[in-house]
Design a protein around this motif. Structure first.
Motif, short mmCIF file in Angstrom:
data_model
loop_
_atom_site.label_atom_id
_atom_site.label_comp_id
_atom_site.label_asym_id
_atom_site.label_seq_id
_atom_site.Cartn_x
_atom_site.Cartn_y
_atom_site.Cartn_z
N GLU A 128 1.69 -80.31 -13.77
CA GLU A 128 1.42 -80.09 -15.20
C GLU A 128 2.61 -79.41 -15.86
O GLU A 128 2.95 -79.68 -17.00
CB GLU A 128 0.15 -79.25 -15.36
CG GLU A 128 -0.39 -79.23 -16.75
CD GLU A 128 -0.88 -80.59 -17.23
OE1 GLU A 128 -0.61 -80.93 -18.39
OE2 GLU A 128 -1.54 -81.31 -16.46
N ARG B 175 -2.81 -74.36 -14.81
CA ARG B 175 -2.90 -75.78 -15.19
C ARG B 175 -3.61 -75.94 -16.52
O ARG B 175 -3.16 -76.69 -17.39
CB ARG B 175 -3.63 -76.55 -14.08
CG ARG B 175 -3.68 -78.05 -14.31
CD ARG B 175 -4.33 -78.77 -13.14
NE ARG B 175 -5.66 -78.31 -12.82
CZ ARG B 175 -6.77 -78.75 -13.42
NH1 ARG B 175 -6.70 -79.67 -14.35
NH2 ARG B 175 -7.94 -78.28 -13.09
N GLU B 176 -4.71 -75.23 -16.72
CA GLU B 176 -5.45 -75.34 -17.97
C GLU B 176 -4.63 -74.82 -19.16
O GLU B 176 -4.68 -75.38 -20.25
CB GLU B 176 -6.78 -74.59 -17.88
CG GLU B 176 -7.78 -75.28 -16.99
CD GLU B 176 -9.05 -74.47 -16.80
OE1 GLU B 176 -9.27 -73.49 -17.54
OE2 GLU B 176 -9.83 -74.82 -15.90
N GLN C 123 -2.04 -77.48 -19.91
CA GLN C 123 -2.70 -78.64 -20.52
C GLN C 123 -3.06 -78.35 -21.97
O GLN C 123 -2.85 -79.19 -22.85
CB GLN C 123 -3.96 -79.02 -19.75
CG GLN C 123 -3.69 -79.74 -18.46
CD GLN C 123 -4.98 -80.03 -17.70
OE1 GLN C 123 -5.98 -79.33 -17.84
NE2 GLN C 123 -4.94 -81.06 -16.86
#
Length: 115
Positions: A8, A101-102, A105
């Motif tokens: 990511e 990762r979130e 994103q």
């Protein structure tokens, strides 16, 4: 989870909006990861020597991705060329997101919707 966060991070670096603004965002360049298999785009700025140092001495990729995710969240107004973030992006909530990762994103997704 580590591999997903690092992947990511690479996607975040390759985002057109991030690439367009990178020369003005010198704070992010020392965290530039090694180039992906396909290489960096031709307009990618040269990384400073500190980026090579991090790679050479084994700076953990997940830690680098974590730092990029926080820095990206902190720099979103500069990345998006806006004086204030719209209400739909709660930067405090983004910075408090536990998952690297979130966070990457969400920041990348917000930038994609600004085009």
């Amino acid at each position: 989870a580590e591999a997903e966060a690092v992947a990511e991070e690479a996607d975040a670096w390759l985002d057109d909006e991030v690439l367009r603004r990178l020369p003005a965002l010198r704070e992010m360049l020392p965290l530039l990861p090694p180039p992906p298999e396909s290489g960096w785009p031709a307009d990618m700025p040269e990384p400073p020597s500190s980026a090579e140092w991090l790679s050479r001495f084994g700076y953990p990729p997940l830690r680098r991705a974590q730092r990029v995710s926080y820095l990206m969240a902190a720099l979103l107004p500069e990345l998006a060329s806006v004086s204030a973030l719209p209400a739909k992006l709660d930067r405090r909530a983004l910075l408090q997101t536990a998952s690297v990762r979130e966070r990457l994103q969400a920041g990348g997704g917000w930038l994609s919707h600004q085009r």
